[in-house]
Scaffold this motif. Structure first.
Motif, PDB file in Angstrom:
ATOM      1  N   GLY A 332      25.725  39.793  63.967  1.00 43.80           N
ATOM      2  CA  GLY A 332      24.995  39.314  62.796  1.00 43.80           C
ATOM      3  C   GLY A 332      24.265  38.024  63.123  1.00 43.80           C
ATOM      4  N   THR A 333      23.041  37.897  62.608  1.00 40.43           N
ATOM      5  CA  THR A 333      22.209  36.720  62.890  1.00 40.43           C
ATOM      6  C   THR A 333      21.676  36.141  61.586  1.00 40.43           C
ATOM      7  N   GLY A 334      21.751  34.817  61.491  1.00 39.48           N
ATOM      8  CA  GLY A 334      21.166  34.122  60.349  1.00 39.48           C
ATOM      9  C   GLY A 334      20.050  33.201  60.822  1.00 39.48           C
ATOM     10  N   VAL A 335      18.892  33.349  60.220  1.00 39.55           N
ATOM     11  CA  VAL A 335      17.741  32.523  60.566  1.00 39.55           C
ATOM     12  C   VAL A 335      17.543  31.499  59.452  1.00 39.55           C
ATOM     13  N   ALA A 336      17.523  30.228  59.849  1.00 43.44           N
ATOM     14  CA  ALA A 336      17.389  29.135  58.875  1.00 43.44           C
ATOM     15  C   ALA A 336      18.498  29.172  57.835  1.00 43.44           C
ATOM     16  N   GLY A 337      19.639  29.695  58.258  1.00 48.54           N
ATOM     17  CA  GLY A 337      20.800  29.722  57.367  1.00 48.54           C
ATOM     18  C   GLY A 337      20.861  30.902  56.448  1.00 48.54           C
ATOM     19  N   ASP A 338      20.018  31.896  56.638  1.00 47.74           N
ATOM     20  CA  ASP A 338      19.998  33.061  55.749  1.00 47.74           C
ATOM     21  C   ASP A 338      20.099  34.345  56.598  1.00 47.74           C
ATOM     22  N   PRO A 339      21.064  35.194  56.319  1.00 47.97           N
ATOM     23  CA  PRO A 339      22.095  35.115  55.274  1.00 47.97           C
ATOM     24  C   PRO A 339      23.228  34.194  55.717  1.00 47.97           C
ATOM     25  N   ILE A 340      24.158  33.980  54.790  1.00 44.19           N
ATOM     26  CA  ILE A 340      25.323  33.166  55.088  1.00 44.19           C
ATOM     27  C   ILE A 340      26.276  33.980  55.967  1.00 44.19           C
ATOM     28  N   GLU A 365      34.611  28.677  59.442  1.00 45.28           N
ATOM     29  CA  GLU A 365      33.633  27.997  60.289  1.00 45.28           C
ATOM     30  C   GLU A 365      32.275  28.630  60.020  1.00 45.28           C
ATOM     31  N   LEU A 366      31.263  27.828  59.723  1.00 44.10           N
ATOM     32  CA  LEU A 366      29.954  28.362  59.367  1.00 44.10           C
ATOM     33  C   LEU A 366      29.171  28.747  60.622  1.00 44.10           C
ATOM     34  N   VAL A 367      28.577  29.914  60.572  1.00 40.25           N
ATOM     35  CA  VAL A 367      27.685  30.399  61.634  1.00 40.25           C
ATOM     36  C   VAL A 367      26.235  30.291  61.174  1.00 40.25           C
ATOM     37  N   SER A 368      26.013  30.545  59.892  1.00 40.97           N
ATOM     38  CA  SER A 368      24.674  30.451  59.320  1.00 40.97           C
ATOM     39  C   SER A 368      24.806  30.001  57.871  1.00 40.97           C
ATOM     40  N   PHE A 369      24.166  28.853  57.570  1.00 47.52           N
ATOM     41  CA  PHE A 369      24.174  28.330  56.202  1.00 47.52           C
ATOM     42  C   PHE A 369      22.925  27.454  56.045  1.00 47.52           C
ATOM     43  N   PRO A 370      22.234  27.629  54.920  1.00 48.12           N
ATOM     44  CA  PRO A 370      20.973  26.889  54.752  1.00 48.12           C
ATOM     45  C   PRO A 370      21.159  25.382  54.925  1.00 48.12           C
ATOM     46  N   GLY A 371      20.286  24.775  55.754  1.00 40.73           N
ATOM     47  CA  GLY A 371      20.280  23.342  55.960  1.00 40.73           C
ATOM     48  C   GLY A 371      21.392  22.820  56.832  1.00 40.73           C
ATOM     49  N   VAL A 372      22.282  23.680  57.292  1.00 46.06           N
ATOM     50  CA  VAL A 372      23.419  23.223  58.098  1.00 46.06           C
ATOM     51  C   VAL A 372      23.369  23.802  59.511  1.00 46.06           C
ATOM     52  N   VAL A 373      23.322  25.123  59.614  1.00 44.92           N
ATOM     53  CA  VAL A 373      23.389  25.772  60.925  1.00 44.92           C
ATOM     54  C   VAL A 373      22.773  27.163  60.840  1.00 44.92           C
ATOM     55  N   LEU A 444      25.045  29.076  68.334  1.00 44.28           N
ATOM     56  CA  LEU A 444      24.685  28.308  67.132  1.00 44.28           C
ATOM     57  C   LEU A 444      23.649  27.220  67.456  1.00 44.28           C
ATOM     58  N   ASN A 445      22.861  26.913  66.415  1.00 44.60           N
ATOM     59  CA  ASN A 445      21.873  25.838  66.504  1.00 44.60           C
ATOM     60  C   ASN A 445      21.983  24.981  65.245  1.00 44.60           C
ATOM     61  N   SER A 446      22.214  23.658  65.443  1.00 45.32           N
ATOM     62  CA  SER A 446      22.400  22.770  64.304  1.00 45.32           C
ATOM     63  C   SER A 446      21.068  22.541  63.586  1.00 45.32           C
ATOM     64  N   LEU A 447      21.108  22.601  62.242  1.00 45.73           N
ATOM     65  CA  LEU A 447      19.933  22.316  61.418  1.00 45.73           C
ATOM     66  C   LEU A 447      20.000  20.921  60.806  1.00 45.73           C
ATOM     67  N   ILE A 448      21.030  20.175  61.155  1.00 43.96           N
ATOM     68  CA  ILE A 448      21.170  18.802  60.648  1.00 43.96           C
ATOM     69  C   ILE A 448      20.358  17.888  61.559  1.00 43.96           C
ATOM     70  N   THR A 449      19.396  17.220  60.988  1.00 44.16           N
ATOM     71  CA  THR A 449      18.501  16.387  61.793  1.00 44.16           C
ATOM     72  C   THR A 449      19.241  15.274  62.504  1.00 44.16           C
ATOM     73  N   ALA A 450      20.259  14.709  61.850  1.00 43.85           N
ATOM     74  CA  ALA A 450      20.996  13.599  62.444  1.00 43.85           C
ATOM     75  C   ALA A 450      21.932  14.049  63.564  1.00 43.85           C
ATOM     76  N   SER A 451      22.238  15.347  63.602  1.00 44.55           N
ATOM     77  CA  SER A 451      23.162  15.851  64.632  1.00 44.55           C
ATOM     78  C   SER A 451      22.582  17.112  65.275  1.00 44.55           C
ATOM     79  N   PRO A 452      21.500  16.994  66.028  1.00 43.30           N
ATOM     80  CA  PRO A 452      20.924  18.178  66.662  1.00 43.30           C
ATOM     81  C   PRO A 452      21.807  18.636  67.830  1.00 43.30           C
TER      82      PRO A 452
END
Length: 619
Positions: A332-340, A365-373, A444-452
């Motif tokens: 399963g793959t989430g792009v830009a956090g979608d789907p969760i 543990e989150l694999v895909s969530f909007p604005g997070v990962v 995984l790829n972090s979507l948090i700007t402060a913690s890339p």
């Protein structure tokens, strides 16, 4: 008074002479040689001397040929005939032989003899020219006037059989005896129904050396059956061929492997604290929480064996089987956090925003969530099953069904059996293996700007079961001219070596620096390692196989097999969802909370069963 007596005496003499002449004339016209009848009851005439007299005499350009025959044991002495007889090349009785003083006829049974003086239905042993058995026992071939190979020749007054005997249908046993051929050394061999020479054979229950072929477990002694070309069921020597082999296609089903919930999802808009958490109303399980690899599998099985002798009382055989790798996966793959997407676990040391420790609770543990990962999670499971064996096979009993006989010692002529029932014992070595794996990977790829940064995580659970032990059991066979049925029951007793390997790793990169740490999410330092143990195990197996003969050597088979392995380890049973987040890499000492997840032995059973279809060949 003297005249009256003389007249009476004369009349008596005249009557006696007249009766004697009449009897002699009757004997000349009706005396006939004997030939063994396909019907029970003795001998029947073939051709009379009167019929022979009507034929033109052969040209006397050379000395008449000495008549030759095969000395055998009389197949039917119930009518008072002698124990020994002379047979033609088709095994039919032509003359009876009475013993003479100083001559041991039993030692010459199966040998070629010549008749020096043919005086009728019954001869004396002294009327035969017997071979030199002393020279033969020393390995020296006896010398005869004609050193060339020959077939036993019938006397001129015997009628040869015009057509080959059909062995494909049940007949009187003496009508099924294969032709006997004697070489220049007096050694007997046989020719089967296809004209192919074959060693050995039986003549009315005795082999060509005169040995009684009866077996106490048989309903009657076997008649001759060609080792590799006869459809007729028989307990006799050569009936099952010297070598045998089979190849089968297997369609089996296996007990599935349980795996806990490994991947979850939640509906859009679910709060981050509840996303993918088991027990929450918006959470659903995408993979796990049930059995995997429980479908059918395709496989092959091969068997090869050989009997140590022509009597088929002891054989060695081996078999091996294997199946294609059965696998079940998810990705399963989430792009830009979608789907969760999330990986659930049970948090042993949860904390709140103020780092206060809370009671253990479900978490994820989150694999895909909007604005997070964002990222991909995949699960791969596989299972391999195979086995092999090497064993001895010993005949315990063979019973011919449907035949009629006089007695089993000596073996009398009988109607051929309609079927044969056999029981064999088997004992040997058995090997089985079950190799399985569960692999969970995250990218995984972090979507948090402060913690890339990026994260590559995997948890791997491998189990391996290997059985070595002794195999004992029984095989029952039923065989008719075309159809066969086999039932197998056995049990393997021995040791199952069990091994569980748990491994995990996390690789983190911030674009500048990259480091790798031991441990993933469910495989951490608390349970990572290789664990081994040995366990005594009993593995029963049953099987039933039906067969149909396509040719005398080739048989099509269809059957069913069931194997129960009572103690195996499987990877899904060793995945512990209890996690102490303080053990996630990188680990900060000292660690607060219990060492979880943990390893704990948890064995289960495996049931494998299914259909087998193949070909069996004997040669």
């Amino acid at each position: 008074m003297v005249k009256v007596c003389s007249r009476v005496l004369c009349v008596s003499l005249v009557r006696t002479v007249t009766a004697t002449v009449a009897l002699l004339a009757m004997g000349l016209t009706t005396a006939q040689p004997l030939a063994w009848s396909p019907q029970r009851g003795g001998a029947q005439p073939i051709r009379s001397l009167a019929q022979l007299a009507a034929e033109p005499a052969p040209a006397q350009v050379a000395p008449p040929q000495v008549q030759q025959a095969l000395l055998i044991r009389n197949p039917d002495t119930s009518n008072g005939t002698s124990e020994f007889a002379l047979a033609d090349q088709y095994g039919r009785v032509q003359r009876y032989v009475e013993p003479s003083p100083g001559i041991d006829l039993a030692s010459f049974v199966g040998e070629r003899v010549t008749v020096r003086s043919d005086t009728g239905t019954t001869l004396l042993a002294s009327q035969l020219n017997l071979p030199m058995t002393t020279a033969m026992s020393q390995g020296v071939a006896p010398q005869y006037n004609n050193p060339q190979p020959f077939n036993v020749v019938q006397a001129d007054h015997q009628q040869p059989v015009a057509q080959r005997i059909d062995n494909s249908q049940p007949q009187h046993r003496t009508a099924q005896v294969a032709p006997v051929v004697v070489d220049q050394y007096g050694q007997a061999s046989t020719v089967n129904q296809y004209g192919v020479p074959a060693g050995g054979g039986y003549i009315n229950g005795y082999d060509v050396w005169g040995n009684n072929a009866c077996n106490g477990c048989q309903t009657y002694a076997p008649y001759y059956v060609s080792p590799d070309t006869s459809f007729n069921p028989s307990c006799c020597r050569g009936a099952r061929g010297r070598f045998y082999g089979s190849a089968e296609y297997l369609l089996w089903w296996f007990d599935g492997m349980y795996v806990p919930p490994l991947v979850t999802t939640s509906t859009a808009g679910t709060p981050q604290a509840q996303a993918g958490v088991l027990g929450e109303p918006n959470t659903s399980i995408l993979f796990g929480n049930g059995e995997v690899n429980s479908g059918s599998r395709n496989g092959l099985r091969f068997k090869l064996g050989t009997w140590f002798n022509d009597y088929q009382d002891l054989a060695i055989e081996g078999d091996m089987f294997f199946f294609e790798t059965e696998s079940t996966g998810f990705s399963g793959t989430g792009v830009a956090g979608d789907p969760i997407l999330a990986r659930p676990f049970f948090n042993m040391v949860p904390v709140d925003a103020m780092d206060n420790v809370l009671p253990p609770a479900q978490d994820a543990e989150l694999v895909s969530f909007p604005g997070v990962v964002e990222g991909t999670v995949s699960v791969d499971t596989r299972s391999d099953f195979a086995g092999a064996g090497l064993r001895l096979r010993a005949a315990l009993c063979c019973k011919e069904i449907g035949g009629v006989c006089n007695t089993c010692d000596p073996c009398g002529p009988a109607v051929g059996p309609s079927s044969v029932s056999r029981i064999d014992a088997i004992a040997g070595y058995r090997f089985l293996k079950l190799d399985e794996r569960v692999l969970i990977q995250e990218d995984l790829n972090s979507l948090i700007t402060a913690s890339p940064g990026t994260f590559d995580i995997y948890d791997r659970f491998d189990t391996y079961n290997e059985f070595h032990g002794g195999d004992v059991g029984f095989i029952w066979e039923w065989e008719s001219p075309r159809w066969t049925l086999e039932f197998l029951t056995k049990v393997a007793l021995g040791n199952t070596h069990q091994r569980v390997t748990i491994d995990g790793e996390t690789t983190v990169s911030d674009g500048v620096n990259t480091y790798t740490e031991e441990g993933g999410l469910l495989a951490l330092r608390s349970n990572i390692g290789t664990y081994k143990r040995n366990k005594f195990t009993a593995i029963p197996e049953i099987g039933v196989t039906a067969g149909y003969r396509i040719t005398p050597r080739l048989k099509a088979t269809l059957g069913y097999t069931l194997i129960y392995w009572g103690s195996v380890v499987r990877p899904g049973d060793h995945i512990d969802l209890d996690v102490n987040p303080n053990l996630l890499p990188p680990v900060v000492e000292p660690v607060v909370g219990p060492e979880r997840p943990r390893f704990r032995w948890d064995d289960t059973s495996l049931l494998a069963h299914g259909l087998n279809a193949g070909l069996d060949y004997r040669f």
